[in-house]
Design a protein around this motif. Structure first.
Motif, PDB file in Angstrom:
ATOM      1  N   ILE A 213     -13.596  18.603   0.006  1.00 34.02           N
ATOM      2  CA  ILE A 213     -14.500  17.385   0.571  1.00 34.02           C
ATOM      3  C   ILE A 213     -13.765  16.188   0.099  1.00 34.02           C
ATOM      4  O   ILE A 213     -13.436  15.074   0.950  1.00 34.02           O
ATOM      5  CB  ILE A 213     -16.089  17.741   0.450  1.00 34.02           C
ATOM      6  CG1 ILE A 213     -16.688  18.646   0.926  1.00 34.02           C
ATOM      7  CG2 ILE A 213     -16.860  16.281   0.972  1.00 34.02           C
ATOM      8  CD1 ILE A 213     -17.923  18.951   0.573  1.00 34.02           C
ATOM      9  N   PHE A 214     -13.701  15.967  -1.358  1.00 27.84           N
ATOM     10  CA  PHE A 214     -13.027  14.868  -1.896  1.00 27.84           C
ATOM     11  C   PHE A 214     -11.748  14.625  -1.336  1.00 27.84           C
ATOM     12  O   PHE A 214     -11.373  13.582  -1.002  1.00 27.84           O
ATOM     13  CB  PHE A 214     -12.864  15.209  -3.412  1.00 27.84           C
ATOM     14  CG  PHE A 214     -12.080  14.106  -4.281  1.00 27.84           C
ATOM     15  CD1 PHE A 214     -12.531  12.954  -4.521  1.00 27.84           C
ATOM     16  CD2 PHE A 214     -10.862  14.428  -4.310  1.00 27.84           C
ATOM     17  CE1 PHE A 214     -11.777  11.912  -5.085  1.00 27.84           C
ATOM     18  CE2 PHE A 214      -9.842  13.482  -5.015  1.00 27.84           C
ATOM     19  CZ  PHE A 214     -10.184  12.202  -5.358  1.00 27.84           C
ATOM     20  N   ALA A 215     -10.840  15.715  -1.091  1.00 30.05           N
ATOM     21  CA  ALA A 215      -9.511  15.346  -0.853  1.00 30.05           C
ATOM     22  C   ALA A 215      -9.534  14.970   0.506  1.00 30.05           C
ATOM     23  O   ALA A 215      -8.557  14.096   1.036  1.00 30.05           O
ATOM     24  CB  ALA A 215      -8.735  16.877  -1.013  1.00 30.05           C
ATOM     25  N   THR A 216     -10.272  15.398   1.425  1.00 30.21           N
ATOM     26  CA  THR A 216     -10.444  14.921   2.930  1.00 30.21           C
ATOM     27  C   THR A 216     -10.708  13.460   2.941  1.00 30.21           C
ATOM     28  O   THR A 216      -9.937  12.761   3.683  1.00 30.21           O
ATOM     29  CB  THR A 216     -11.325  15.803   3.697  1.00 30.21           C
ATOM     30  OG1 THR A 216     -11.011  17.239   3.749  1.00 30.21           O
ATOM     31  CG2 THR A 216     -11.321  15.399   5.006  1.00 30.21           C
ATOM     32  N   ILE A 217     -11.655  13.044   2.230  1.00 29.09           N
ATOM     33  CA  ILE A 217     -12.214  11.806   2.248  1.00 29.09           C
ATOM     34  C   ILE A 217     -11.138  10.837   1.662  1.00 29.09           C
ATOM     35  O   ILE A 217     -10.623   9.870   2.190  1.00 29.09           O
ATOM     36  CB  ILE A 217     -13.635  11.582   1.387  1.00 29.09           C
ATOM     37  CG1 ILE A 217     -14.574  12.262   1.982  1.00 29.09           C
ATOM     38  CG2 ILE A 217     -13.734   9.932   1.395  1.00 29.09           C
ATOM     39  CD1 ILE A 217     -15.803  12.512   1.282  1.00 29.09           C
ATOM     40  N   PHE A 218     -10.404  11.440   0.602  1.00 32.85           N
ATOM     41  CA  PHE A 218      -9.369  10.473  -0.314  1.00 32.85           C
ATOM     42  C   PHE A 218      -8.204  10.304   0.799  1.00 32.85           C
ATOM     43  O   PHE A 218      -7.679   9.170   0.715  1.00 32.85           O
ATOM     44  CB  PHE A 218      -8.984  11.419  -1.602  1.00 32.85           C
ATOM     45  CG  PHE A 218      -7.837  10.740  -2.351  1.00 32.85           C
ATOM     46  CD1 PHE A 218      -7.727   9.340  -2.301  1.00 32.85           C
ATOM     47  CD2 PHE A 218      -7.120  11.714  -3.135  1.00 32.85           C
ATOM     48  CE1 PHE A 218      -6.747   8.904  -3.252  1.00 32.85           C
ATOM     49  CE2 PHE A 218      -6.080  11.089  -3.890  1.00 32.85           C
ATOM     50  CZ  PHE A 218      -6.009   9.615  -4.006  1.00 32.85           C
ATOM     51  N   MET A 219      -7.791  11.380   1.248  1.00 35.46           N
ATOM     52  CA  MET A 219      -6.519  11.157   2.210  1.00 35.46           C
ATOM     53  C   MET A 219      -6.775  10.273   3.353  1.00 35.46           C
ATOM     54  O   MET A 219      -5.950   9.626   3.747  1.00 35.46           O
ATOM     55  CB  MET A 219      -5.971  12.563   2.408  1.00 35.46           C
ATOM     56  CG  MET A 219      -5.413  13.195   1.257  1.00 35.46           C
ATOM     57  SD  MET A 219      -3.976  12.249   0.490  1.00 35.46           S
ATOM     58  CE  MET A 219      -3.151  13.481  -0.687  1.00 35.46           C
ATOM     59  N   LEU A 220      -8.034  10.375   3.886  1.00 34.26           N
ATOM     60  CA  LEU A 220      -8.096   9.497   5.229  1.00 34.26           C
ATOM     61  C   LEU A 220      -8.313   8.016   4.719  1.00 34.26           C
ATOM     62  O   LEU A 220      -7.647   7.396   5.398  1.00 34.26           O
ATOM     63  CB  LEU A 220      -9.669   9.764   5.550  1.00 34.26           C
ATOM     64  CG  LEU A 220      -9.623  11.091   6.646  1.00 34.26           C
ATOM     65  CD1 LEU A 220     -11.263  11.621   6.742  1.00 34.26           C
ATOM     66  CD2 LEU A 220      -9.031  10.798   7.804  1.00 34.26           C
ATOM     67  N   HIS A 221      -8.613   7.826   3.426  1.00 32.57           N
ATOM     68  CA  HIS A 221      -8.754   6.515   3.058  1.00 32.57           C
ATOM     69  C   HIS A 221      -7.377   5.993   2.580  1.00 32.57           C
ATOM     70  O   HIS A 221      -6.713   4.987   2.995  1.00 32.57           O
ATOM     71  CB  HIS A 221      -9.392   6.162   1.716  1.00 32.57           C
ATOM     72  CG  HIS A 221     -11.230   6.327   1.832  1.00 32.57           C
ATOM     73  ND1 HIS A 221     -11.593   5.798   2.944  1.00 32.57           N
ATOM     74  CD2 HIS A 221     -12.069   6.848   1.191  1.00 32.57           C
ATOM     75  CE1 HIS A 221     -12.868   6.028   2.991  1.00 32.57           C
ATOM     76  NE2 HIS A 221     -13.149   6.606   1.765  1.00 32.57           N
ATOM     77  N   LEU A 222      -6.432   6.899   1.960  1.00 31.27           N
ATOM     78  CA  LEU A 222      -5.193   6.761   1.679  1.00 31.27           C
ATOM     79  C   LEU A 222      -4.638   6.463   3.063  1.00 31.27           C
ATOM     80  O   LEU A 222      -3.108   5.557   3.138  1.00 31.27           O
ATOM     81  CB  LEU A 222      -4.572   7.719   0.738  1.00 31.27           C
ATOM     82  CG  LEU A 222      -3.003   7.645   0.343  1.00 31.27           C
ATOM     83  CD1 LEU A 222      -2.880   6.434  -0.426  1.00 31.27           C
ATOM     84  CD2 LEU A 222      -2.628   8.857  -0.237  1.00 31.27           C
ATOM     85  N   TYR A 223      -4.474   7.407   4.087  1.00 28.00           N
ATOM     86  CA  TYR A 223      -3.698   7.128   5.321  1.00 28.00           C
ATOM     87  C   TYR A 223      -4.111   5.749   5.888  1.00 28.00           C
ATOM     88  O   TYR A 223      -3.190   4.972   6.369  1.00 28.00           O
ATOM     89  CB  TYR A 223      -4.162   8.136   6.195  1.00 28.00           C
ATOM     90  CG  TYR A 223      -3.591   7.716   7.723  1.00 28.00           C
ATOM     91  CD1 TYR A 223      -2.262   8.281   8.022  1.00 28.00           C
ATOM     92  CD2 TYR A 223      -4.475   7.419   8.772  1.00 28.00           C
ATOM     93  CE1 TYR A 223      -1.828   7.870   9.260  1.00 28.00           C
ATOM     94  CE2 TYR A 223      -3.641   7.046   9.839  1.00 28.00           C
ATOM     95  CZ  TYR A 223      -2.549   7.357  10.179  1.00 28.00           C
ATOM     96  OH  TYR A 223      -2.113   6.813  11.244  1.00 28.00           O
ATOM     97  N   LYS A 224      -5.395   5.263   5.873  1.00 24.29           N
ATOM     98  CA  LYS A 224      -5.709   4.103   6.370  1.00 24.29           C
ATOM     99  C   LYS A 224      -5.069   3.110   5.794  1.00 24.29           C
ATOM    100  O   LYS A 224      -4.399   1.915   6.578  1.00 24.29           O
ATOM    101  CB  LYS A 224      -7.259   3.847   6.343  1.00 24.29           C
ATOM    102  CG  LYS A 224      -7.974   4.718   7.484  1.00 24.29           C
ATOM    103  CD  LYS A 224      -7.851   4.061   8.760  1.00 24.29           C
ATOM    104  CE  LYS A 224      -9.011   4.957   9.679  1.00 24.29           C
ATOM    105  NZ  LYS A 224      -8.642   4.422  11.180  1.00 24.29           N
ATOM    106  N   GLN A 225      -4.934   2.935   4.239  1.00 31.02           N
ATOM    107  CA  GLN A 225      -4.504   1.897   3.821  1.00 31.02           C
ATOM    108  C   GLN A 225      -2.836   1.990   4.073  1.00 31.02           C
ATOM    109  O   GLN A 225      -2.178   0.890   4.352  1.00 31.02           O
ATOM    110  CB  GLN A 225      -4.410   2.090   2.032  1.00 31.02           C
ATOM    111  CG  GLN A 225      -5.895   1.876   1.773  1.00 31.02           C
ATOM    112  CD  GLN A 225      -6.039   2.230   0.134  1.00 31.02           C
ATOM    113  OE1 GLN A 225      -4.991   2.653  -0.586  1.00 31.02           O
ATOM    114  NE2 GLN A 225      -7.304   1.992  -0.304  1.00 31.02           N
TER     115      GLN A 225
END
Length: 236
Positions: A213-225
């Motif tokens: 769950i953490f990794a999914t949220i984290f990578m979505l934020h990172l992709y957006k950045q």
């Protein structure tokens, strides 16, 4: 990157994601209970057959049956403990698009929302994530026996695998698969470092349950950045 990680960790335990975690954990525990019952049933069956062949009157047969049952139970506890992370990763993979949709609504309401992966591709991704987690756990067990390279190799391998898989999932919600992979390769160093952050969480007992769950949220934020900074890869 660290801002994205901090943001993701703060969101993991918010009510919408907590609800997904409890569903995921419930499914995981149900499967573990079924596996436990099946294992105990098999042991009881084979011991019963052995007792019949050796003779029910032999006192040592009952003692062996009791001892084997205890040892099997202890072994099953360790085996099931190992299986918790992979099984939870499988169910988390099936909930990934739901997690991503929540992130889109909560954090990027003004952006074009990502598209859910087709069912077949979603199942394939879930299986891939599960395989990555199994590989990571097996690698951790093996490397405990290898002095000198154990922890370093564990984090390097899992940093690469976890970073690649979770970032490509996030990118594929906005880009075709080939472009998502190209985008990930173009930012390989950043994605690898992000994978190391995920690997660190995976290495912590109990907390590793929330890793998918953490990794999914984290990578979505990172992709957006990253997408916001990269010309031609607009996230909006």
């Amino acid at each position: 990157m660290f801002q994205a990680a901090s943001r993701a960790m703060s969101e993991v335990f918010e009510p919408p994601f907590r609800a997904i975690f409890w569903k995921m954990l419930g499914f995981t525990l149900a499967i573990l209970v079924v596996i436990w019952i099946a294992l105990q049933g098999l042991v009881t069956h084979f011991l019963g057959v052995a007792a019949t062949e050796w003779g029910n009157g032999a006192g040592w047969v009952g003692w062996i049956e009791w001892s084997v049952s205890i040892l099997t139970g202890i072994g099953a506890v360790f085996a099931l403990g190992f299986l918790i992370a992979p099984i939870s990763a499988l169910f988390a993979g099936l909930f990934q698009d739901e997690i991503a949709d929540i992130v889109d609504r909560q954090d990027y309401a003004g952006d074009r929302p990502g598209r859910a992966l087709p069912m077949g591709q979603s199942i394939f991704q879930a299986i891939k994530f599960t395989g990555v987690v199994i590989l990571g756990n097996l690698f951790a067990l093996v490397l405990l026996l290898v002095p000198g390279i154990n922890l370093v190799a564990f984090f390097v391998v899992n940093g690469y695998l976890l970073g690649r898989e979770f970032f490509e999932f996030a990118a594929m919600r906005f880009l075709p698969p080939a472009e998502a992979k190209a985008f990930r390769k173009a930012r390989g160093g950043t994605v690898f470092l992000a994978g190391l952050v995920i690997a660190c969480l995976l290495a912590v007992p109990i907390l590793n349950l929330v890793t998918p769950i953490f990794a999914t949220i984290f990578m979505l934020h990172l992709y957006k950045q990253l997408a916001a900074r990269q010309a031609g890869y607009s996230a909006a």
